[in-house]
Each structure stands twice: as structure tokens, then as C-alpha cells.
Design a protein around this motif. Structure first.
Motif, short mmCIF file in Angstrom:
data_model
loop_
_atom_site.label_atom_id
_atom_site.label_comp_id
_atom_site.label_asym_id
_atom_site.label_seq_id
_atom_site.Cartn_x
_atom_site.Cartn_y
_atom_site.Cartn_z
N GLU A 90 0.82 -1.21 0.00
CA GLU A 90 0.00 0.00 0.00
C GLU A 90 0.86 1.26 0.00
O GLU A 90 0.50 2.26 -0.63
N ARG A 91 2.00 1.22 0.65
CA ARG A 91 2.86 2.41 0.70
C ARG A 91 3.44 2.75 -0.68
O ARG A 91 3.87 3.89 -0.91
N PHE A 92 3.46 1.78 -1.58
CA PHE A 92 3.98 2.02 -2.93
C PHE A 92 2.93 2.70 -3.81
O PHE A 92 3.29 3.44 -4.74
N GLU A 93 1.68 2.47 -3.53
CA GLU A 93 0.60 3.06 -4.34
C GLU A 93 0.36 4.51 -3.95
O GLU A 93 0.67 4.93 -2.83
N PHE A 94 -0.20 5.27 -4.87
CA PHE A 94 -0.54 6.65 -4.57
C PHE A 94 -1.75 6.69 -3.63
O PHE A 94 -2.62 5.82 -3.68
N PRO A 95 -1.83 7.72 -2.77
CA PRO A 95 -2.93 7.79 -1.80
C PRO A 95 -4.29 7.81 -2.47
O PRO A 95 -4.51 8.52 -3.46
N ARG A 96 -5.20 7.03 -1.93
CA ARG A 96 -6.59 7.00 -2.39
C ARG A 96 -7.42 6.27 -1.34
O ARG A 96 -6.88 5.60 -0.46
N THR A 97 -8.72 6.36 -1.46
CA THR A 97 -9.61 5.65 -0.55
C THR A 97 -9.93 4.29 -1.17
O THR A 97 -10.70 4.19 -2.12
N TRP A 98 -9.30 3.26 -0.63
CA TRP A 98 -9.47 1.92 -1.17
C TRP A 98 -10.78 1.31 -0.71
O TRP A 98 -11.21 1.53 0.42
N PRO A 99 -11.44 0.52 -1.56
CA PRO A 99 -12.64 -0.21 -1.12
C PRO A 99 -12.31 -1.13 0.05
O PRO A 99 -11.18 -1.61 0.19
N ALA A 100 -13.30 -1.39 0.88
CA ALA A 100 -13.08 -2.23 2.06
C ALA A 100 -12.64 -3.64 1.67
O ALA A 100 -11.99 -4.32 2.47
N ALA A 101 -12.96 -4.07 0.45
CA ALA A 101 -12.61 -5.42 0.02
C ALA A 101 -11.13 -5.58 -0.28
O ALA A 101 -10.63 -6.71 -0.38
N VAL A 102 -10.39 -4.49 -0.43
CA VAL A 102 -8.98 -4.56 -0.84
C VAL A 102 -8.10 -4.95 0.34
O VAL A 102 -8.15 -4.34 1.41
N HIS A 103 -7.26 -5.96 0.11
CA HIS A 103 -6.28 -6.40 1.10
C HIS A 103 -4.91 -6.47 0.44
O HIS A 103 -4.72 -7.23 -0.51
N PHE A 104 -3.99 -5.67 0.90
CA PHE A 104 -2.63 -5.70 0.35
C PHE A 104 -1.86 -6.86 0.99
O PHE A 104 -1.65 -6.89 2.20
N ILE A 105 -1.45 -7.81 0.15
CA ILE A 105 -0.73 -8.98 0.67
C ILE A 105 0.72 -9.02 0.17
O ILE A 105 1.43 -9.98 0.43
N GLY A 106 1.15 -7.97 -0.53
CA GLY A 106 2.51 -7.94 -1.04
C GLY A 106 2.62 -8.62 -2.39
O GLY A 106 1.73 -9.38 -2.79
N PRO A 107 3.70 -8.35 -3.13
CA PRO A 107 3.87 -8.97 -4.45
C PRO A 107 4.00 -10.48 -4.36
O PRO A 107 4.59 -11.00 -3.41
N ALA A 108 3.43 -11.18 -5.33
CA ALA A 108 3.53 -12.65 -5.40
C ALA A 108 4.51 -12.99 -6.51
O ALA A 108 4.16 -12.98 -7.69
N LEU A 109 5.74 -13.28 -6.12
CA LEU A 109 6.82 -13.47 -7.09
C LEU A 109 7.22 -14.94 -7.17
O LEU A 109 7.58 -15.55 -6.17
N TYR A 110 7.16 -15.47 -8.37
CA TYR A 110 7.61 -16.84 -8.61
C TYR A 110 7.76 -17.05 -10.11
O TYR A 110 6.93 -16.57 -10.90
N THR A 111 8.83 -17.74 -10.50
CA THR A 111 9.03 -18.11 -11.89
C THR A 111 9.21 -19.62 -11.98
O THR A 111 10.15 -20.16 -11.38
N PRO A 112 8.34 -20.33 -12.69
CA PRO A 112 8.51 -21.77 -12.83
C PRO A 112 9.82 -22.09 -13.53
O PRO A 112 10.27 -21.33 -14.41
N PRO A 113 10.49 -23.18 -13.17
CA PRO A 113 11.76 -23.53 -13.81
C PRO A 113 11.58 -23.81 -15.30
O PRO A 113 10.63 -24.49 -15.71
N VAL A 114 12.46 -23.25 -16.11
CA VAL A 114 12.44 -23.43 -17.56
C VAL A 114 13.85 -23.80 -18.01
O VAL A 114 14.83 -23.21 -17.55
#
Length: 401
Positions: A226-250
Motif C-alpha cells: 500500500e505504501r507504494f501506491e498513490f494515496p486514495r480511498t481503497w474499497p473495504a474489500a482490498v487487502h494488500f498482501i505484497g507482491p507474489a513473485l515466482y518463476t517456474p523452472p524453464v
């Protein structure tokens, strides 16, 4: 992923996650799936093209019945820039709607045959999933890698060229007009396709409270901070869980690193094929101005036959961000959510060369927070980026000391 696990409702045992086969959408879902699979029965539902990567991630994959991959590839990788061009957006939407209708019917049939899960988490590009979940009384959550795309009553609107927080009343008024423009355009498109959309069960674009029906009313997983996004009034449904980073092996050749030299990764992700040849030429010119540096341009396609080498520029089929981003002295990227967060995680300095979609919004946020330099001026600015690259690397060396 601890924030995600904390949100899962008690009593849930089986969770289905859905995403299209494109890396920028599938990989975050795989990251969440891997975390959830340690505690729940997890299935990843996508298209046949996604199955090898799902299985490589160690997860159970299901290909929803239907022919989607070729059409999706043509829509996601058109031979032209989309940006905010109304006719091109219209064409894309027209092609996608038909696929979504077929997908919703096939998904419903799959759940009739195989049973429904206790929870569904779907990438935001599959809005029809919510209506199918409603039919089966299954809780539905939305996964959103780019929260800047979400409409809100205030704050900086997305998809308007990378706007920054307003500095005065005039800019606030202008951004208010931009928000109305975005909503008006969506309403127009929805009206034009109302007969085509009707079979999906989606009958309205916005709920009575003004929120977008394409996203879950109960939980929107914002894959950002959330600190990375610009200030705004987020809907109550929004939950910041952090980036989901993963790359399958290729299985692809390892990037060729040369001892004693600086290395720069250049990437436009897995889309934007229409622009990669022109960027290759621009990077070749840039590389000539830094002959003691090595440039790696990834084509974002592991099926590409071989590595091409020209002086100090290598064109590679694929670079695994998880494994290799931290090895580069700098990265030139398009502002995709995946590579952006990989660079931030590895603390790699970046030049951001946005081309389409939400990339300008990400470039604006990186520049605003001092986490990257927004490369403006098109392809010519990329060719002449030598001073900016030198500044990035020198600044990083000072900070490391």
C-alpha cells in the motif's frame, strides 16, 4: 504469503485458483498456489498451454475445456500498440468477450462434474468467474497484480498515461475528469456488448455502491504494498498482501555473464512482440556507447531457438527473474508488475520504458518514490540512455559503500 494465509476462512480445505496462461498473470497465481498448497488442496485452472508451467511449479493443473490459447495469444500480443486507442481497445474487448462466455460455460460444467471448491481466487482478467461462483454459491476472491487499475472515488486514476499525485486544485479537477472519462468509456463498451455479455450472467458493470462488478465484493488481493501506491480511498474489500513473485523452472541457456564487466538486463516481458525488433535495434545502438558493458535482451519466449550475439549485446530467449535479476548492475524494463517487483526486491536500479497498458502507471510510481527513472521520449530516448545508466549504476555503488 503470510498475509494471504491469514485471510483464508476457517473450514476451507479445497481452493481453486484461476488465471490465463500469460506469465504476468499465471506466475503470481502460482506463487499463491505454492504457499496455499502447504495447507490446503489446491488446483490451478487455466488453459492447456499453462499446464507445463503449473506442473513445473509442483501444483495440480486443470485445463478448462475449449480452444483458447491461439486466440488469447493473438489478443495479448497484437502487432500494434493498444495504449488507450479506443478502436483497438474495442477490437480487443470484442474478441475477449466471446472467449469469456465459452470459458464460463466450460468452468460451470467442470465444477458440475468434479465438484466445487470451498474458495475460488481468480486473476482479475477473468471477471466471468464471479458469476459462475455465484451460481454454485462458492466464495470468490479477485487477484490483482496492478492495484492502480482499480477504480476508486478519489486518487490518481489509472490508464491515463501515468499521472502523478495532484499538486494543486487545477490538477485535482483534471484528474476527476479523467476518472469520469475512464468510467464513461467502460460504460460505453459495456453497452455496445450488452447482448454478447448477457450469456455470462453479468448484467451490470457497477454495483449500487459504485464498485466494479468485475472484482470480488468480498476480497480483492492487491499484490502490491500500500505504501507504494498513490494515496486514495481503497474499497473495504482490498487487502494488500505484497507482491507474489515466482518463476517456474524453464530449461534455457544461462545468461552469459563476463567477468569484470557490468551487465544490463533489458526486458519487455512476454508481450509486446510487435515492438521487440525495434527495441533490439535501439539497445544495440545504446550498447555501442558502452562497449565495456554487456547487455542481455530477453525476448520473453523460452521456445525461441537460440541465443543471438552481436558485439556486447545478447538476445536471449528467456531470463529467470527469480534467479538472475540480482546479478545485473541495472535493468531496463517496460514497467510490468512482475519485473518491477523483482527489481525492487533485489534492489536493482531500473530505467523504466513503458509502452502500453498499466506500465505508465507503474513508471510514475517508481519515479515518484525514487526507485527508478522513467525513460520518456520513446525509442530515441532508449537509444540515448547512456548518461542515465551511468547515473543509476554510480548511485547504486555509492549506496552499497
Amino acid at each position: 504469503m503470510q498475509r494471504l494465509l491469514a485471510l483464508i476462512p476457517p473450514g476451507a480445505s479445497r481452493i481453486d485458483l484461476l488465471a490465463p496462461p500469460f506469465a504476468g498473470h499465471l506466475n503470481p497465481v502460482l506463487a499463491m498456489g505454492r504457499a496455499l498448497a502447504e495447507h490446503y488442496q489446491v488446483r490451478i485452472l487455466s488453459t492447456p498451454k499453462a499446464l507445463p508451467r503449473i506442473h513445473a511449479a509442483g501444483l495440480t493443473g486443470v485445463a478448462i475445456e475449449g480452444e483458447y490459447d491461439d486466440v488469447l495469444c493473438a489478443v495479448a500480443n497484437p502487432q500494434y500498440a493498444v495504449k488507450t486507442h479506443p478502436v483497438r481497445l474495442y477490437r480487443q474487448f470484442r474478441e475477449v468477450v466471446g472467449l469469456l462466455v465459452n470459458f464460463s460455460h466450460a468452468l460451470a460444467q467442470y465444477w458440475r462434474d468434479e465438484g466445487t471448491p470451498d474458495l475460488v481466487i481468480s486473476d482479475f482478467t477473468l471477471p466471468v468467474v464471479g458469476e459462475v461462483c455465484h451460481q454454485f454459491s462458492v466464495p470468490w476472491w479477485t487477484s490483482l497484480p496492478s492495484p492502480c487499475a482499480l477504480e476508486t472515488a478519489d486518487g490518481v486514476p489509472g490508464y491515463c498515461g501515468g499521472l502523478l499525485p495532484p499538486r494543486n486544485k487545477f490538477e485535482r479537477v483534471i484528474q476527476c475528469l479523467h476518472r469520469k472519462k475512464v468510467r464513461g468509456f467502460k460504460r460505453c463498451i459495456f453497452w455496445l456488448f450488452r447482448k454478447t455479455i448477457r450469456p455470462t450472467g453479468i448484467h451490470r458493470l457497477y454495483r449500487e455502491d459504485g464498485s466494479e462488478s468485475a472484482y470480488s465484493a468480498h476480497c480483492i488481493l492487491a499484490l502490491s504494498e500500500e505504501r507504494f501506491e498513490f494515496p486514495r480511498t481503497w474499497p473495504a474489500a482490498v487487502h494488500f498482501i505484497g507482491p507474489a513473485l515466482y518463476t517456474p523452472p524453464v530449461i534455457v541457456p544461462q545468461p552469459p555473464f563476463e567477468t569484470g564487466k557490468r551487465h544490463v538486463l533489458v526486458t519487455l516481458g512476454t508481450h509486446l512482440d510487435w515492438h521487440k525488433a525495434e527495441v533490439t535495434r535501439a539497445v544495440a545502438k545504446l550498447a555501442q556507447t558502452l562497449p565495456d558493458w554487456v547487455f542481455h535482451f530477453t525476448l520473453g519466449n523460452p521456445d525461441t531457438a537460440s541465443v543471438a550475439h552481436q558485439s556486447n549485446l545478447y538476445c536471449l530467449p528467456w531470463v529467470d527473474y527469480d534467479r538472475w535479476v540480482s546479478e545485473y548492475d541495472a535493468v531496463i524494463h517496460h514497467g510490468g508488475a512482475g519485473i518491477m517487483w523483482h527489481c525492487l526486491k533485489a534492489e536493482r536500479p531500473a530505467l523504466v520504458y513503458p509502452v502500453d497498458y498499466d506500465q505508465f502507471d507503474h513508471a510514475a510510481r517508481l519515479a515518484w518514490h525514487g526507485k527508478g527513472i522513467w525513460l520518456k521520449g520513446g525509442i530515441h530516448a532508449l537509444e540515448q540512455a547512456r548518461p542515465l545508466l551511468l547515473r543509476l549504476v554510480q548511485s547504486t555503488v555509492k549506496n552499497e559503500k
